[in-house]
Write a protein that holds these residues in place. Sequence first.
Motif, short mmCIF file in Angstrom:
data_model
loop_
_atom_site.label_atom_id
_atom_site.label_comp_id
_atom_site.label_asym_id
_atom_site.label_seq_id
_atom_site.Cartn_x
_atom_site.Cartn_y
_atom_site.Cartn_z
N UNK A 134 0.97 -0.67 -0.06
CA UNK A 134 -0.07 -0.10 -0.30
C UNK A 134 0.69 1.20 -0.45
N UNK A 135 0.62 2.51 -0.88
CA UNK A 135 1.14 2.72 -1.32
C UNK A 135 -0.02 4.80 -0.43
N UNK A 136 0.29 4.74 0.61
CA UNK A 136 -0.64 6.16 1.12
C UNK A 136 0.01 7.12 1.37
N UNK A 137 -0.39 8.32 1.34
CA UNK A 137 -0.46 9.25 2.15
C UNK A 137 0.70 9.60 3.52
N UNK A 138 1.33 11.06 3.14
CA UNK A 138 1.78 11.37 4.47
C UNK A 138 1.79 12.89 4.18
N UNK A 139 0.71 13.76 3.05
CA UNK A 139 1.06 15.01 4.00
C UNK A 139 -0.81 15.30 4.59
N UNK A 140 -0.94 16.14 5.43
CA UNK A 140 -0.34 17.73 5.37
C UNK A 140 0.53 16.95 6.19
N UNK A 141 0.52 16.24 7.48
CA UNK A 141 1.09 15.67 7.83
C UNK A 141 1.91 16.32 8.95
N UNK A 142 3.45 16.31 9.89
CA UNK A 142 3.42 15.48 9.95
C UNK A 142 2.84 14.17 11.35
N UNK A 169 -5.86 22.47 12.50
CA UNK A 169 -5.24 22.50 11.67
C UNK A 169 -5.28 22.50 10.30
N UNK A 170 -5.43 21.49 10.35
CA UNK A 170 -5.39 20.95 8.48
C UNK A 170 -6.20 22.47 7.08
N UNK A 171 -5.13 22.30 6.23
CA UNK A 171 -6.02 23.24 5.45
C UNK A 171 -7.12 21.83 5.18
N UNK A 172 -7.71 22.40 3.93
CA UNK A 172 -9.41 22.63 4.04
C UNK A 172 -9.61 21.38 2.78
N UNK A 173 -8.49 21.06 1.83
CA UNK A 173 -8.14 20.39 0.78
C UNK A 173 -8.26 19.10 1.74
N UNK A 174 -7.10 18.87 2.51
CA UNK A 174 -7.19 17.24 2.86
C UNK A 174 -8.15 17.07 3.81
N UNK A 176 -11.36 14.85 4.65
CA UNK A 176 -12.40 13.54 3.86
C UNK A 176 -13.55 13.57 4.26
N UNK A 177 -13.74 12.47 3.60
CA UNK A 177 -15.10 11.88 3.56
C UNK A 177 -15.03 10.85 4.84
N UNK A 178 -13.53 9.96 4.90
CA UNK A 178 -13.48 9.04 6.18
C UNK A 178 -12.78 10.42 7.58
N UNK A 179 -13.33 11.38 7.76
CA UNK A 179 -12.89 11.99 8.75
C UNK A 179 -14.87 12.64 8.65
N UNK A 180 -15.17 12.26 8.26
CA UNK A 180 -16.91 13.00 8.24
C UNK A 180 -17.22 14.33 8.27
N UNK A 181 -16.71 14.73 6.78
CA UNK A 181 -16.76 15.92 5.93
C UNK A 181 -17.62 15.17 4.83
N UNK A 182 -18.79 16.03 5.07
CA UNK A 182 -19.64 15.46 3.69
C UNK A 182 -19.13 16.08 2.21
#
Length: 406
Positions: A134-142, A169-174, A176-182
């Motif tokens: 599996x190759x998964x994201x590392x951003x925004x991180x760390x 603290x994350x930029x909105x572009x990160x 995700x629906x997996x974080x319950x952002x519809x």
Amino acid sequence: MIYGQEEADDSNPVINRPGYVAEEVTDGLQEPTGMAFIGPNEILVTEKTEGTVQKISNGEILEPPILDVNVNARDERGLLGIAVAEDDGNSETPRYVFLYYTEAEGEDGGEPLGNRLYRYELIGDSLINGTLLLDLPYLPGPAHNGGVLSIGPDKNVYLAVGDMIPTSYAETQYRSKAQNYGTGLDPDGRGGILRVTQEGEVVDNSGILGEGHPLDKYFAYGIRNSFGMDFDPVTGNLWDTENGGLYDEINLVFPGFNSGWDKVMGKAESKQNFDAEDDLVDFDGMGEYSDPEFSWQGGTVPTAILFFHSDRLGIDLENDIFIGTATGNLHHFDLQDGRTELELEGDLEDEVADDFEEGQSTIAASELGIITDLDVGPDGYLYGTSFDRNGSIFRLYPTNIIEESS
């Protein structure tokens, strides 16, 4: 060195259960994050910043390391998790070792390439033939990379991955629906527990939450960050620990489980004006929210969770839960008969430790350093890795063992 036979000082562990001692098995490891037994008196240990897998035999660290990979170890990145497949007894087939780490370009400390799950073959004192699963994201991180790995009763590989940074603290572009952002991104591998076969494929050719990579590999979601997972040896159920802001949690994790982050931590009733049906993403009804089985209000920082599948500490502790913490405590919990709830008494009957004092009753031992992993050794005793006590491994066992051997 054996702890617990005399009154402890500030540098020695404190054993709160009469009749037990803690022994240092080895030390000198560099920021150990995970451990796995591969035989009697043989342990593999991952080192976060070094990107090395050490083999310990009879308490001695063998040289050189059996694997050294390039990692970016900034903050919570690095070599973070290990799981070893069972030995099938067939000398013709290799034994698989699974590792999760933040791979770096060129050298340790290089630019991160991704959070990656690899499979290696254990041959003698070497790990060879690394295969990227599996190759998964590392951003925004760390921060919040998760990293704990486990092999389930179904022989599949389970990996807990955090949201990569506190969402507030994350930029909105990160988001995700997996974080319950519809209205957020489609799930990208962050913020959940992923499940794959030992070849890195979708289990049973069907995703729990839906189709398409990587959604089809999510077993659970809505997870802020986790350092602990284990399977109940009696029921086969998966449980995890989760690090929150206001609350830390112990969860019973079922297929499609939604832990609620970023909308709720702790019990839903603790969040004003919260409605799970309206506020959470359910992936067309395939996901389902459930309250934690227990939560601490702030500061506990649970890490490893272990079902103690042994009677060597006494029948009364067999298959009970032990929880390690980053604050140096080892907690013990019994389970109710159905093994889907914890057996809690007194102020904890509401399944919440509202303050420091309420949380004291479950502590079996303390002053153990930052506990990063727990395991049952081939000898049937409880072992743990301590990140900051000179990189040590400790063992908990009954005092009558000392008496019998003296």
